[in-house]
Write a protein that holds these residues in place. Structure first.
Motif, PDB file in Angstrom:
ATOM      1  N   PHE A   6       0.835  -1.194   0.000  1.00 25.37           N
ATOM      2  CA  PHE A   6       0.000   0.000   0.000  1.00 25.37           C
ATOM      3  C   PHE A   6       0.872   1.247   0.000  1.00 25.37           C
ATOM      4  O   PHE A   6       0.619   2.193  -0.738  1.00 25.37           O
ATOM      5  N   ASN A   7       1.914   1.244   0.818  1.00 28.49           N
ATOM      6  CA  ASN A   7       2.843   2.370   0.833  1.00 28.49           C
ATOM      7  C   ASN A   7       3.536   2.533  -0.511  1.00 28.49           C
ATOM      8  O   ASN A   7       3.755   3.659  -0.970  1.00 28.49           O
ATOM      9  N   LEU A  10       1.279   4.473  -2.679  1.00 24.65           N
ATOM     10  CA  LEU A  10       1.268   5.891  -2.316  1.00 24.65           C
ATOM     11  C   LEU A  10       2.502   6.595  -2.857  1.00 24.65           C
ATOM     12  O   LEU A  10       2.427   7.730  -3.352  1.00 24.65           O
ATOM     13  N   TRP A  11       3.628   5.931  -2.761  1.00 25.11           N
ATOM     14  CA  TRP A  11       4.862   6.529  -3.247  1.00 25.11           C
ATOM     15  C   TRP A  11       4.858   6.616  -4.774  1.00 25.11           C
ATOM     16  O   TRP A  11       5.341   7.594  -5.345  1.00 25.11           O
ATOM     17  N   PHE A  12       4.318   5.601  -5.440  1.00 26.96           N
ATOM     18  CA  PHE A  12       4.175   5.673  -6.899  1.00 26.96           C
ATOM     19  C   PHE A  12       3.317   6.867  -7.293  1.00 26.96           C
ATOM     20  O   PHE A  12       3.649   7.613  -8.209  1.00 26.96           O
ATOM     21  N   THR A  38      12.051   1.599  -4.230  1.00 27.36           N
ATOM     22  CA  THR A  38      10.679   1.179  -3.941  1.00 27.36           C
ATOM     23  C   THR A  38       9.854   1.070  -5.219  1.00 27.36           C
ATOM     24  O   THR A  38       9.116   0.091  -5.418  1.00 27.36           O
ATOM     25  N   ILE A  39       9.984   2.060  -6.092  1.00 26.08           N
ATOM     26  CA  ILE A  39       9.233   2.032  -7.360  1.00 26.08           C
ATOM     27  C   ILE A  39       9.709   0.872  -8.224  1.00 26.08           C
ATOM     28  O   ILE A  39       8.894   0.168  -8.833  1.00 26.08           O
ATOM     29  N   LYS A  40      11.016   0.630  -8.260  1.00 26.99           N
ATOM     30  CA  LYS A  40      11.549  -0.489  -9.032  1.00 26.99           C
ATOM     31  C   LYS A  40      11.013  -1.811  -8.487  1.00 26.99           C
ATOM     32  O   LYS A  40      10.638  -2.709  -9.238  1.00 26.99           O
TER      33      LYS A  40
END
Length: 158
Positions: A6-7, A10-12, A38-40
């Motif tokens: 979920f986080n 949110l970051w995406f 995180t996105i990767k």
């Protein structure tokens, strides 16, 4: 979905909205490197590229746009609902369910409660007139008032 995932969403969304890892990381209060990793990880887990990256630009791919369009309004709904719920901390409001005898209602509770309810119109009280002993939690009550000395071990007597 795991809380970590979920986080990641949110970051995406922050990167997709800002169209910049630097600005999104500053907005989120994290390092650009942490955000990039995180996105990767999210893209690897989903098996699809969500963001096109160059040295100067970041833009959602078609899959990224689809994810952003699907998730963003739902996050906005959650944030709006949380803000509405937090209004409860500013003033007493909501429903209170009490099980009690008619005698307790008429002689003790109602005379005291009448003035409080006039001062706080957002409080709704539901009374269940009943003399039987019951598990008030299992029955969905906030309080129970009974005459006598018999109280269950996990209940509080006043």
């Amino acid at each position: 979905m795991a809380r970590e995932q979920f986080n990641d969403l949110l970051w995406f969304l922050a990167v997709a909205e800002e169209r910049s890892f630097t600005r999104a990381a500053a907005r989120l209060g994290i390092s650009q490197s942490t955000l990039s990793h995180t996105i990767k990880r999210l893209e690897t887990r989903m098996g699809v590229l969500l963001l096109n990256r160059t040295t100067r630009n970041v833009a959602p791919t078609e899959a990224g746009e689809r994810l952003q369009l699907a998730v963003s309004p739902r996050i906005a709904e959650i944030e709006a609902e949380m803000a509405a719920i937090m209004e409860y901390r500013d003033k007493p409001a909501g429903r209170v369910r009490i099980t009690l005898s008619d005698h307790a209602l008429n002689t003790t509770v109602w005379p005291k409660l009448r003035g409080i309810l006039a001062d706080y119109p957002d409080i709704r009280v539901e009374f269940s007139i009943d003399s039987a002993f019951r598990n008030i939690v299992d029955s969905g009550f906030d309080a129970g008032i009974r005459l006598g000395e018999s109280v269950e071990n996990d209940m509080v007597a006043c």
